[in-house]
Design a protein around this motif. Structure first.
Motif, PDB file in Angstrom:
ATOM      1  N   ALA A 120       0.835  -1.211   0.000  1.00 40.28           N
ATOM      2  CA  ALA A 120       0.000   0.000   0.000  1.00 40.28           C
ATOM      3  C   ALA A 120       0.865   1.255   0.000  1.00 40.28           C
ATOM      4  CB  ALA A 120      -0.927   0.001   1.214  1.00 40.28           C
ATOM      5  N   PHE A 121       1.934   1.257   0.800  1.00 38.83           N
ATOM      6  CA  PHE A 121       2.815   2.428   0.821  1.00 38.83           C
ATOM      7  C   PHE A 121       3.521   2.606  -0.532  1.00 38.83           C
ATOM      8  CE2 PHE A 121       2.556   2.112   5.495  1.00 38.83           C
ATOM      9  CZ  PHE A 121       2.201   3.434   5.750  1.00 38.83           C
ATOM     10  N   MET A 122       3.908   1.496  -1.160  1.00 37.30           N
ATOM     11  CA  MET A 122       4.565   1.593  -2.465  1.00 37.30           C
ATOM     12  C   MET A 122       3.607   2.122  -3.528  1.00 37.30           C
ATOM     13  SD  MET A 122       6.753  -1.954  -2.302  1.00 37.30           S
ATOM     14  CE  MET A 122       6.955  -2.016  -4.053  1.00 37.30           C
ATOM     15  N   VAL A 123       2.400   1.581  -3.562  1.00 37.12           N
ATOM     16  CA  VAL A 123       1.412   2.014  -4.556  1.00 37.12           C
ATOM     17  C   VAL A 123       1.011   3.466  -4.303  1.00 37.12           C
ATOM     18  CG1 VAL A 123      -0.974   1.664  -5.342  1.00 37.12           C
ATOM     19  CG2 VAL A 123       0.551  -0.289  -5.055  1.00 37.12           C
ATOM     20  N   ARG A 124       0.786   3.794  -3.050  1.00 35.72           N
ATOM     21  CA  ARG A 124       0.380   5.166  -2.708  1.00 35.72           C
ATOM     22  C   ARG A 124       1.444   6.172  -3.136  1.00 35.72           C
ATOM     23  NH1 ARG A 124      -3.440   7.447   0.663  1.00 35.72           N
ATOM     24  NH2 ARG A 124      -2.819   9.373   1.680  1.00 35.72           N
ATOM     25  N   SER A 125       2.705   5.811  -2.934  1.00 35.48           N
ATOM     26  CA  SER A 125       3.795   6.694  -3.333  1.00 35.48           C
ATOM     27  C   SER A 125       3.805   6.904  -4.840  1.00 35.48           C
ATOM     28  CB  SER A 125       5.127   6.096  -2.867  1.00 35.48           C
ATOM     29  OG  SER A 125       6.198   6.812  -3.419  1.00 35.48           O
ATOM     30  N   ARG A 126       3.638   5.817  -5.589  1.00 30.11           N
ATOM     31  CA  ARG A 126       3.641   5.933  -7.054  1.00 30.11           C
ATOM     32  C   ARG A 126       2.449   6.749  -7.548  1.00 30.11           C
ATOM     33  NH1 ARG A 126       6.709   1.410  -9.268  1.00 30.11           N
ATOM     34  NH2 ARG A 126       8.688   1.621  -8.185  1.00 30.11           N
ATOM     35  N   VAL A 127       1.285   6.508  -6.981  1.00 33.42           N
ATOM     36  CA  VAL A 127       0.091   7.246  -7.411  1.00 33.42           C
ATOM     37  C   VAL A 127       0.231   8.717  -7.044  1.00 33.42           C
ATOM     38  CG1 VAL A 127      -2.396   7.522  -7.009  1.00 33.42           C
ATOM     39  CG2 VAL A 127      -1.435   5.239  -7.374  1.00 33.42           C
ATOM     40  N   HIS A 128       0.722   8.997  -5.856  1.00 36.99           N
ATOM     41  CA  HIS A 128       0.870  10.390  -5.403  1.00 36.99           C
ATOM     42  C   HIS A 128       1.882  11.153  -6.262  1.00 36.99           C
ATOM     43  CE1 HIS A 128       0.834  13.789  -2.693  1.00 36.99           C
ATOM     44  NE2 HIS A 128       2.151  13.718  -2.583  1.00 36.99           N
ATOM     45  N   ASN A 129       2.944  10.469  -6.684  1.00 35.33           N
ATOM     46  CA  ASN A 129       3.984  11.118  -7.490  1.00 35.33           C
ATOM     47  C   ASN A 129       3.704  11.028  -8.995  1.00 35.33           C
ATOM     48  OD1 ASN A 129       5.439  11.814  -5.195  1.00 35.33           O
ATOM     49  ND2 ASN A 129       6.557   9.882  -5.198  1.00 35.33           N
ATOM     50  N   HIS A 130       2.491  10.631  -9.350  1.00 32.99           N
ATOM     51  CA  HIS A 130       2.073  10.522 -10.752  1.00 32.99           C
ATOM     52  C   HIS A 130       3.012   9.615 -11.538  1.00 32.99           C
ATOM     53  CE1 HIS A 130      -0.900  13.606 -10.018  1.00 32.99           C
ATOM     54  NE2 HIS A 130       0.043  14.386  -9.512  1.00 32.99           N
ATOM     55  N   ASP A 161       3.122   3.405 -18.441  1.00 32.96           N
ATOM     56  CA  ASP A 161       3.727   2.270 -19.128  1.00 32.96           C
ATOM     57  C   ASP A 161       5.252   2.338 -19.133  1.00 32.96           C
ATOM     58  OD1 ASP A 161       3.437  -0.109 -20.339  1.00 32.96           O
ATOM     59  OD2 ASP A 161       2.961   0.685 -22.333  1.00 32.96           O
ATOM     60  N   GLY A 162       5.819   3.405 -18.621  1.00 37.77           N
ATOM     61  CA  GLY A 162       7.265   3.604 -18.696  1.00 37.77           C
ATOM     62  C   GLY A 162       8.021   2.870 -17.604  1.00 37.77           C
ATOM     63  N   PRO A 163       9.365   2.964 -17.688  1.00 39.49           N
ATOM     64  CA  PRO A 163      10.189   2.323 -16.659  1.00 39.49           C
ATOM     65  C   PRO A 163      10.006   3.023 -15.311  1.00 39.49           C
ATOM     66  CG  PRO A 163      11.550   3.622 -18.157  1.00 39.49           C
ATOM     67  CD  PRO A 163      10.166   3.631 -18.708  1.00 39.49           C
ATOM     68  N   ARG A 164      10.109   2.255 -14.244  1.00 36.55           N
ATOM     69  CA  ARG A 164       9.964   2.741 -12.865  1.00 36.55           C
ATOM     70  C   ARG A 164       8.580   3.325 -12.600  1.00 36.55           C
ATOM     71  NH1 ARG A 164      13.596   1.163  -9.598  1.00 36.55           N
ATOM     72  NH2 ARG A 164      13.438   2.981  -8.284  1.00 36.55           N
ATOM     73  N   GLN A 165       7.604   2.934 -13.406  1.00 39.13           N
ATOM     74  CA  GLN A 165       6.235   3.384 -13.208  1.00 39.13           C
ATOM     75  C   GLN A 165       5.353   2.188 -12.878  1.00 39.13           C
ATOM     76  OE1 GLN A 165       5.100   5.528 -16.786  1.00 39.13           O
ATOM     77  NE2 GLN A 165       5.532   7.469 -15.764  1.00 39.13           N
ATOM     78  N   LEU A 166       4.279   2.460 -12.192  1.00 32.65           N
ATOM     79  CA  LEU A 166       3.297   1.433 -11.860  1.00 32.65           C
ATOM     80  C   LEU A 166       2.364   1.273 -13.052  1.00 32.65           C
ATOM     81  CD1 LEU A 166       2.027  -0.431  -9.708  1.00 32.65           C
ATOM     82  CD2 LEU A 166       0.622   1.522  -9.033  1.00 32.65           C
ATOM     83  N   HIS A 167       2.387   0.092 -13.637  1.00 28.29           N
ATOM     84  CA  HIS A 167       1.539  -0.170 -14.807  1.00 28.29           C
ATOM     85  C   HIS A 167       0.076  -0.166 -14.364  1.00 28.29           C
ATOM     86  CE1 HIS A 167      -0.119  -2.104 -18.373  1.00 28.29           C
ATOM     87  NE2 HIS A 167       1.023  -1.776 -18.981  1.00 28.29           N
TER      88      HIS A 167
END
Length: 155
Positions: free
Chosen positions: A53-63, A67-73
């Motif tokens: 949850a913390f990992m996903v929340r961080s990715r979503v919050h930081n936009h 589809d790119g590298p180091r992004q949440l698909h």
């Protein structure tokens, strides 16, 4: 996919409490002893979901969703949301099962020695199931995208 409703989880838990209490009341003498670690298997799952949850929340919050590298698909985000929803349901059902055990065991503690030794394992299982429900709801909430400012009506 719609967010998990608390009423659905409560209904599922109540149904599991009732069914378990009836079954335990009838078949308690044929059950093996409940070890303290019986319900502890849900703690690691809950911990993994909190970390996720913390990992996903961080990715979503930081936009960083894309589809790119180091992004949440986006497909991965949808799978994580489905995992969270399923885990919340499993946690609610499991909490109901341990609650049904406790509903039978607590009044029997003064009569049955086995009830005294089975009670700690049931408490550990109940707390683990509630931890899983909490972690799953937090994971599901973390998968939500922030509101787009363009979606708000102009005043």
């Amino acid at each position: 996919m719609k967010p998990t409703r608390i009423w659905d989880l409560l209904f599922l838990a109540a149904l599991a409490v009732a069914a378990t209490w009836i079954l335990v009341r009838v078949f308690y003498g044929s059950f093996p002893p409940i070890p303290v670690y019986a319900g502890a298997s849900l703690y690691p799952v809950a911990a993994i979901e909190v970390i996720l949850a913390f990992m996903v929340r961080s990715r979503v919050h930081n936009h960083q969703v894309g589809d790119g590298p180091r992004q949440l698909h986006p497909i991965t985000a949808a799978r994580v949301a489905a995992l969270a929803k399923a885990s919340a349901l499993v946690g609610a059902a499991t909490a109901g099962v341990w609650g049904g055990f406790l509903l039978y065991l607590l009044p029997q503690r003064s009569v049955l020695r086995a009830a005294v030794s089975d009670t700690p394992g049931a408490w550990v299982g109940l707390v683990a199931a509630l931890a899983l429900v909490g972690a799953a709801l937090w994971l599901e909430h973390s998968c939500r995208t922030p509101d787009d400012p363009s979606d708000e009506p102009a005043h």
